[in-house]
Design a protein around this motif. Structure first.
Motif, PDB file in Angstrom:
ATOM      1  N   ASP A  56     -30.966 -37.587 -51.736  1.00  0.00           N
ATOM      2  CA  ASP A  56     -32.185 -36.906 -52.179  1.00  0.00           C
ATOM      3  C   ASP A  56     -33.271 -37.914 -52.557  1.00  0.00           C
ATOM      4  N   GLU A  57     -34.486 -37.651 -52.104  1.00  0.00           N
ATOM      5  CA  GLU A  57     -35.616 -38.499 -52.456  1.00  0.00           C
ATOM      6  C   GLU A  57     -35.992 -38.290 -53.923  1.00  0.00           C
ATOM      7  N   VAL A  58     -36.657 -39.284 -54.503  1.00  0.00           N
ATOM      8  CA  VAL A  58     -37.027 -39.208 -55.917  1.00  0.00           C
ATOM      9  C   VAL A  58     -37.945 -38.022 -56.186  1.00  0.00           C
ATOM     10  N   HIS A  59     -38.885 -37.744 -55.276  1.00  0.00           N
ATOM     11  CA  HIS A  59     -39.804 -36.623 -55.508  1.00  0.00           C
ATOM     12  C   HIS A  59     -39.047 -35.294 -55.519  1.00  0.00           C
ATOM     13  N   HIS A  60     -37.977 -35.203 -54.708  1.00  0.00           N
ATOM     14  CA  HIS A  60     -37.139 -34.002 -54.700  1.00  0.00           C
ATOM     15  C   HIS A  60     -36.395 -33.880 -56.030  1.00  0.00           C
ATOM     16  N   LEU A  61     -35.878 -34.990 -56.508  1.00  0.00           N
ATOM     17  CA  LEU A  61     -35.184 -35.016 -57.792  1.00  0.00           C
ATOM     18  C   LEU A  61     -36.125 -34.608 -58.922  1.00  0.00           C
ATOM     19  N   CYS A  62     -37.333 -35.136 -58.911  1.00  0.00           N
ATOM     20  CA  CYS A  62     -38.297 -34.828 -59.971  1.00  0.00           C
ATOM     21  C   CYS A  62     -38.718 -33.362 -59.932  1.00  0.00           C
ATOM     22  N   HIS A  63     -38.860 -32.815 -58.727  1.00  0.00           N
ATOM     23  CA  HIS A  63     -39.214 -31.398 -58.604  1.00  0.00           C
ATOM     24  C   HIS A  63     -38.102 -30.525 -59.174  1.00  0.00           C
ATOM     25  N   GLY A  64     -36.860 -30.895 -58.881  1.00  0.00           N
ATOM     26  CA  GLY A  64     -35.730 -30.151 -59.427  1.00  0.00           C
ATOM     27  C   GLY A  64     -35.665 -30.241 -60.940  1.00  0.00           C
ATOM     28  N   ILE A  65     -35.957 -31.418 -61.477  1.00  0.00           N
ATOM     29  CA  ILE A  65     -35.970 -31.608 -62.930  1.00  0.00           C
ATOM     30  C   ILE A  65     -36.999 -30.695 -63.578  1.00  0.00           C
ATOM     31  N   GLU A  66     -38.183 -30.634 -62.980  1.00  0.00           N
ATOM     32  CA  GLU A  66     -39.236 -29.773 -63.521  1.00  0.00           C
ATOM     33  C   GLU A  66     -38.804 -28.310 -63.509  1.00  0.00           C
ATOM     34  N   LYS A  67     -38.155 -27.879 -62.429  1.00  0.00           N
ATOM     35  CA  LYS A  67     -37.689 -26.501 -62.337  1.00  0.00           C
ATOM     36  C   LYS A  67     -36.643 -26.197 -63.406  1.00  0.00           C
ATOM     37  N   MET A  68     -35.728 -27.137 -63.623  1.00  0.00           N
ATOM     38  CA  MET A  68     -34.686 -26.915 -64.627  1.00  0.00           C
ATOM     39  C   MET A  68     -35.270 -26.845 -66.031  1.00  0.00           C
ATOM     40  N   PHE A  69     -36.304 -27.633 -66.299  1.00  0.00           N
ATOM     41  CA  PHE A  69     -36.944 -27.558 -67.602  1.00  0.00           C
ATOM     42  C   PHE A  69     -37.724 -26.260 -67.775  1.00  0.00           C
ATOM     43  N   SER A  70     -37.957 -25.558 -66.672  1.00  0.00           N
ATOM     44  CA  SER A  70     -38.608 -24.249 -66.733  1.00  0.00           C
ATOM     45  C   SER A  70     -37.575 -23.134 -66.855  1.00  0.00           C
ATOM     46  N   GLY A  71     -36.301 -23.519 -66.978  1.00  0.00           N
ATOM     47  CA  GLY A  71     -35.243 -22.539 -67.155  1.00  0.00           C
ATOM     48  C   GLY A  71     -34.573 -22.102 -65.868  1.00  0.00           C
ATOM     49  N   GLU A  72     -34.876 -22.775 -64.756  1.00  0.00           N
ATOM     50  CA  GLU A  72     -34.307 -22.393 -63.476  1.00  0.00           C
ATOM     51  C   GLU A  72     -33.132 -23.292 -63.101  1.00  0.00           C
ATOM     52  N   TYR A  73     -32.396 -22.850 -62.081  1.00  0.00           N
ATOM     53  CA  TYR A  73     -31.298 -23.647 -61.538  1.00  0.00           C
ATOM     54  C   TYR A  73     -31.798 -24.395 -60.303  1.00  0.00           C
ATOM     55  N   TRP A  74     -31.110 -25.491 -59.969  1.00  0.00           N
ATOM     56  CA  TRP A  74     -31.462 -26.249 -58.774  1.00  0.00           C
ATOM     57  C   TRP A  74     -30.167 -26.602 -58.043  1.00  0.00           C
ATOM     58  N   LEU A  75     -29.731 -25.672 -57.196  1.00  0.00           N
ATOM     59  CA  LEU A  75     -28.484 -25.834 -56.454  1.00  0.00           C
ATOM     60  C   LEU A  75     -28.741 -25.687 -54.963  1.00  0.00           C
ATOM     61  N   PRO A  76     -28.183 -26.564 -54.131  1.00  0.00           N
ATOM     62  CA  PRO A  76     -28.304 -26.377 -52.681  1.00  0.00           C
ATOM     63  C   PRO A  76     -27.749 -25.013 -52.289  1.00  0.00           C
ATOM     64  N   ARG A  77     -28.387 -24.380 -51.326  1.00  0.00           N
ATOM     65  CA  ARG A  77     -27.986 -23.032 -50.921  1.00  0.00           C
ATOM     66  C   ARG A  77     -26.513 -22.967 -50.526  1.00  0.00           C
ATOM     67  N   HIS A  78     -26.024 -23.975 -49.814  1.00  0.00           N
ATOM     68  CA  HIS A  78     -24.628 -23.927 -49.382  1.00  0.00           C
ATOM     69  C   HIS A  78     -23.674 -24.073 -50.561  1.00  0.00           C
ATOM     70  N   LYS A  79     -24.111 -24.766 -51.623  1.00  0.00           N
ATOM     71  CA  LYS A  79     -23.274 -24.874 -52.814  1.00  0.00           C
ATOM     72  C   LYS A  79     -23.177 -23.522 -53.521  1.00  0.00           C
ATOM     73  N   MET A  80     -24.299 -22.814 -53.585  1.00  0.00           N
ATOM     74  CA  MET A  80     -24.297 -21.492 -54.194  1.00  0.00           C
ATOM     75  C   MET A  80     -23.372 -20.547 -53.428  1.00  0.00           C
ATOM     76  N   ALA A  81     -23.467 -20.568 -52.106  1.00  0.00           N
ATOM     77  CA  ALA A  81     -22.621 -19.700 -51.286  1.00  0.00           C
ATOM     78  C   ALA A  81     -21.148 -20.042 -51.470  1.00  0.00           C
ATOM     79  N   ALA A  82     -20.844 -21.335 -51.534  1.00  0.00           N
ATOM     80  CA  ALA A  82     -19.456 -21.765 -51.706  1.00  0.00           C
ATOM     81  C   ALA A  82     -18.912 -21.342 -53.067  1.00  0.00           C
ATOM     82  N   LEU A  83     -19.754 -21.414 -54.100  1.00  0.00           N
ATOM     83  CA  LEU A  83     -19.326 -21.002 -55.435  1.00  0.00           C
ATOM     84  C   LEU A  83     -19.022 -19.512 -55.485  1.00  0.00           C
TER      85      LEU A  83
END
Length: 235
Positions: free
Chosen positions: A112-139
């Motif tokens: 994952d690129e740093v900008h992708h990581l930072c975008h995910g961090i921002e989303k999580m601080f907004s109360g959201e989850y950041w999981l790859p779609r295939h990970k969600m399906a597998a879970l």
């Protein structure tokens, strides 16, 4: 919830890892992109640091072998309500392994690129989850295979609003999507989700979706999921 609530303009980032040149480079990039301080937390300082800090904790799985990882889960569990946790370098995790981290809110791959990581961090601080779609399906598949029993409908009483929010959750909507659809604030959605999770005895959104599908009559769910427009599950 007691988890760290803050804005993307200022938050605390803790990186659990071993000191190295690559880790130092990552910290420098994160500080530049997020405009926030990033503090390295060596494994032997985890309990002390997490007790006196509150923020988002990035767990570098490259720094732990299997035995140390099992110990780490036990060490971090008591801090699940105080911090937001995410896994780094987790691309090889199976659904079973990921399910053993019920308090994790995000997963990032090594590539994952740093900008992708930072975008995910921002989303999580907004109360959201950041999981790859295939990970969600597998879970979800994992929970279907290993948790077939459902909660007695008479034991769970959801309000009309909670049923509406849970229905939207199953369709893949984020917190903001749900707020827009119901004309309420995102904070209100988070509060309702927190209450729903307590009532149905789940720890995360994946488990909540699985529960809802097995108890569809409670929320009027038809079994049809909404469209997916990106590779991440946000919210």
């Amino acid at each position: 919830m007691n988890q760290a609530e803050t804005t993307s303009d200022h938050y605390t980032l803790l990186l659990i890892s071993q000191p190295s040149m690559s880790v130092s480079a990552l910290m420098t990039c994160l500080e530049k992109e997020t405009h926030s301080a990033v503090e390295l937390v060596p494994p032997h300082e985890i309990a002390a640091k997490l007790t006196t800090r509150s923020g988002l904790v990035l767990i570098d799985l490259n720094a732990f072998d299997d035995t140390a990882t099992d110990q780490l889960k036990q060490t971090l569990a008591p801090f699940a309500e105080q911090h937001v946790f995410a896994l780094l370098n987790a691309h090889d995790l199976s659904a079973k392994e990921l399910a053993s981290w019920p308090f994790i809110k995000g997963v990032f791959k090594k590539e994952d690129e740093v900008h992708h990581l930072c975008h995910g961090i921002e989303k999580m601080f907004s109360g959201e989850y950041w999981l790859p779609r295939h990970k969600m399906a597998a879970l979800i598949h994992y929970y279907q295979q290993h948790h077939q029993q459902t909660i007695d409908e008479q034991a769970v009483v959801l309000t009309n609003r909670e049923q509406q929010i849970l229905h939207h959750l199953v369709t893949g909507a984020s917190n903001q999507d749900i707020a827009n659809a119901l004309a309420v604030s995102e904070h209100t959605v988070k509060s309702h989700l927190y209450n729903v999770f307590k009532k149905i005895n789940v720890k995360n959104r994946v488990q909540a979706v699985f529960w809802a599908k097995n108890n569809a009559s409670l929320i009027g769910f038809t079994g049809q999921e909404g469209p997916v427009d990106n590779d991440e599950v946000n919210g």
